[in-house]
Design an enzyme around this catalytic site. Sequence first.
Site, short mmCIF file in Angstrom:
data_model
loop_
_atom_site.label_atom_id
_atom_site.label_comp_id
_atom_site.label_asym_id
_atom_site.label_seq_id
_atom_site.Cartn_x
_atom_site.Cartn_y
_atom_site.Cartn_z
N ARG A 48 0.97 -0.97 0.26
CA ARG A 48 0.16 0.50 0.02
C ARG A 48 0.71 1.16 0.49
O ARG A 48 1.41 0.68 0.05
CB ARG A 48 -0.90 -0.09 1.37
CG ARG A 48 -0.47 -0.94 2.13
CD ARG A 48 0.92 -0.42 3.64
NE ARG A 48 0.34 0.88 3.70
CZ ARG A 48 0.72 1.49 3.76
NH1 ARG A 48 2.40 1.77 3.87
NH2 ARG A 48 1.05 3.35 4.17
N GLY A 49 0.18 2.30 -0.05
CA GLY A 49 1.27 3.86 -0.45
C GLY A 49 1.13 3.68 -2.09
O GLY A 49 1.22 3.02 -2.56
N ARG A 92 -7.57 -0.79 -6.96
CA ARG A 92 -8.08 0.37 -5.62
C ARG A 92 -8.14 1.89 -6.15
O ARG A 92 -7.00 2.17 -7.64
CB ARG A 92 -6.67 0.54 -4.84
CG ARG A 92 -6.84 -0.78 -3.70
CD ARG A 92 -6.27 -0.51 -2.36
NE ARG A 92 -6.25 0.30 -1.87
CZ ARG A 92 -6.24 1.00 -0.45
NH1 ARG A 92 -4.66 1.11 -0.22
NH2 ARG A 92 -6.79 1.78 0.34
N ASP A 246 -2.66 11.14 -1.26
CA ASP A 246 -2.15 9.52 -2.46
C ASP A 246 -3.75 10.52 -4.12
O ASP A 246 -3.33 9.72 -4.86
CB ASP A 246 -4.03 8.99 -1.94
CG ASP A 246 -3.25 7.98 -1.59
OD1 ASP A 246 -3.24 6.79 -1.26
OD2 ASP A 246 -2.78 7.93 0.11
N ASN A 256 -5.63 11.78 1.71
CA ASN A 256 -5.07 11.27 2.32
C ASN A 256 -5.30 10.19 3.03
O ASN A 256 -7.28 10.35 3.43
CB ASN A 256 -4.28 11.96 2.21
CG ASN A 256 -2.96 11.89 2.98
OD1 ASN A 256 -2.51 10.91 2.66
ND2 ASN A 256 -2.39 11.17 3.91
N LYS A 257 -4.64 9.61 4.01
CA LYS A 257 -5.48 8.72 4.88
C LYS A 257 -6.71 9.41 5.86
O LYS A 257 -6.28 9.86 6.54
CB LYS A 257 -5.05 7.82 5.26
CG LYS A 257 -4.36 6.84 6.46
CD LYS A 257 -5.92 5.63 6.07
CE LYS A 257 -5.34 4.83 4.67
NZ LYS A 257 -5.89 4.37 3.89
#
EC number: 5.3.1.23
Length: 360
Positions: A48-49, A92, A246, A256-257
């Site tokens: 991930r990332g 994703r 992201d 972002n998260k």
Amino acid sequence: MKPNLEAIKYKNNKLEILNQLLLPDSFVYEDCISVEQGWQSIHQMKVRGAPAIAITAALSLACELYHLEDKYSVTGLKKYIFDKLDYLCTSRPTAVNLFKMSDQMKSLIENVVNKDKEIDPKKLKQIFIENAENLLEKDISDNKAIGQFGSECFPLNKKIKILTHCNTGSLATSGYGTALGIIRSLHSNNKLEHAYATETRPYNQGARLTAFELVYENIPSTLITDSMVSFLMKEKGIDGVVVGADRVVANGDTANKIGTYQLAIAAAYHNVPFYVAAPITSIDCTKNNGSEIHIEERPKHELTHINGIQIAAKGIDVWNPSFDITPAKLITGIVTELGVIPKNLDGEFNIKEFLLKKQK
């Protein structure tokens, strides 16, 4: 000397990814030599990332092409590559790096086929493989540049206390990291007093991964819960917040998260600079503002269970967006490998103008 942490290992046309679902308890690399393995690794969040997702997708297809039987015509191989890239993009939906990689690879293949009418399928495969391999090398150099530019955002005459969210280090990229790369750069330049990392519920990337990296690199650091951020800023005198991205759109709004938005609000209230660290590949100027970003929603069990054990009341409804949107007005600067994108006199980002100047 400790070896560098690597989320992605690639050598001799073989790709291995570190299964981050098993961290910090187990350190296991798994083969990822087909598109299906790449898709599953990304979708299941073994890797991930945003940068690492794009690189894993490209290299998994490169490995598959290397082992592919030589039975395709140039036209057939081109279609094969395009179809596989389209499939990888369904793994994703939020990180733009994956889609940019796909578009760039398609454009590359299209141009090669159009310009060289005599090209053979073997050469076309090799061109894709070489360009996928180049993504891995470029990501590391870009991250180091982000780290240096980001460290220069803070005063030289004092040591800095930094807060970060989620995981943006070697485990989210091909190496070094973006926001965590800034922390790493501050530390290596003896400018870091202390780093604070949120646990990043519900997936706990901060507690499982960022804390692991900080301890591994011997960086002075402390883990906090997401709900402690405002009080931390009040009590500890935080000098800056650095987070990853992201997707950054044309006006500077950033996906972002989940939890990033509330950090930015707290930072604004406490007059703490709030920086987004992102490679140019995370910038999407086809979208004008954050309302146009599609936000991925994750399965409810990520919120109701930890390590397979239910912690929430049975029957409770769950809303589990994986990302949120931080408005540009709450962001101090966007740190890229080309430099820091500043705000103009009106307090707005002009990202398109910045990119035009830097990429000439």
